[in-house]
Design a protein around this motif. Structure first.
Motif, PDB file in Angstrom:
ATOM      1  N   LEU A 120       1.033  -1.200   0.046  1.00 53.13           N
ATOM      2  CA  LEU A 120       0.105   0.117  -0.014  1.00 53.13           C
ATOM      3  C   LEU A 120       1.061   1.417   0.065  1.00 53.13           C
ATOM      4  O   LEU A 120       0.534   2.260  -0.754  1.00 53.13           O
ATOM      5  N   ARG A 121       1.813   1.254   0.889  1.00 50.15           N
ATOM      6  CA  ARG A 121       2.821   2.424   0.839  1.00 50.15           C
ATOM      7  C   ARG A 121       3.524   2.781  -0.499  1.00 50.15           C
ATOM      8  O   ARG A 121       3.520   3.788  -0.756  1.00 50.15           O
ATOM      9  N   LEU A 174       2.588   1.674  -3.482  1.00 50.86           N
ATOM     10  CA  LEU A 174       1.752   2.085  -4.591  1.00 50.86           C
ATOM     11  C   LEU A 174       1.097   3.206  -4.428  1.00 50.86           C
ATOM     12  O   LEU A 174       0.986   4.001  -5.380  1.00 50.86           O
ATOM     13  N   THR A 175       1.067   3.678  -3.088  1.00 53.43           N
ATOM     14  CA  THR A 175       0.824   4.990  -2.974  1.00 53.43           C
ATOM     15  C   THR A 175       1.658   6.081  -3.184  1.00 53.43           C
ATOM     16  O   THR A 175       1.340   7.241  -3.729  1.00 53.43           O
ATOM     17  N   ASP A 176       2.858   5.698  -3.000  1.00 51.55           N
ATOM     18  CA  ASP A 176       3.941   6.848  -3.562  1.00 51.55           C
ATOM     19  C   ASP A 176       3.919   6.876  -5.088  1.00 51.55           C
ATOM     20  O   ASP A 176       4.348   7.854  -5.696  1.00 51.55           O
ATOM     21  N   TYR A 177       3.993   5.534  -5.772  1.00 59.71           N
ATOM     22  CA  TYR A 177       3.720   5.608  -7.147  1.00 59.71           C
ATOM     23  C   TYR A 177       2.619   6.450  -7.698  1.00 59.71           C
ATOM     24  O   TYR A 177       2.934   7.435  -8.637  1.00 59.71           O
ATOM     25  N   GLN A 178       1.537   6.311  -7.180  1.00 65.29           N
ATOM     26  CA  GLN A 178       0.531   7.327  -7.370  1.00 65.29           C
ATOM     27  C   GLN A 178       0.699   8.637  -7.609  1.00 65.29           C
ATOM     28  O   GLN A 178       0.346   9.440  -8.395  1.00 65.29           O
ATOM     29  N   ARG A 179       1.237   9.087  -6.207  1.00 71.48           N
ATOM     30  CA  ARG A 179       1.542  10.445  -6.166  1.00 71.48           C
ATOM     31  C   ARG A 179       2.745  10.718  -7.021  1.00 71.48           C
ATOM     32  O   ARG A 179       2.386  12.072  -7.683  1.00 71.48           O
ATOM     33  N   LYS A 229       0.943  11.041 -10.541  1.00 68.41           N
ATOM     34  CA  LYS A 229       0.005  12.476 -10.632  1.00 68.41           C
ATOM     35  C   LYS A 229       0.901  13.606 -10.609  1.00 68.41           C
ATOM     36  O   LYS A 229       0.789  14.509 -11.441  1.00 68.41           O
TER      37      LYS A 229
END
Length: 74
Positions: free
Chosen positions: A53-54, A56-61, A64
């Motif tokens: 989760l951490r 993938l959240t970093d990659y999403q950020r 964006k």
């Protein structure tokens, strides 16, 4: 044989988790539909799930931010 983009992403994710001390036992690219490849994960232990989760959240950020930067240029 050259790796496909989905296969390269699987390797990158595996390396990212290894850098965080997390070993993913089974991550691979499903190339059944070459127009829409999927990443498949095997069984993920609870601690690994939080790390996933951490990351993938970093990659999403990052994605964006990169899209916003590209829009400002174009």
């Amino acid at each position: 044989m050259n790796a496909t983009p989905a296969e390269r992403v699987a390797v990158i994710l595996r390396d990212e988790f290894a850098a965080h001390g997390v070993r993913l036992p089974d991550i691979r690219a499903d190339l059944g539909d070459p127009h829409q490849p999927q990443l498949e994960l095997g069984t993920v232990p609870l601690g690994t799930g939080f790390a996933l989760l951490r990351v993938l959240t970093d990659y999403q950020r990052l994605l964006k931010a990169e899209r916003a930067r590209s829009e400002r240029r174009g």
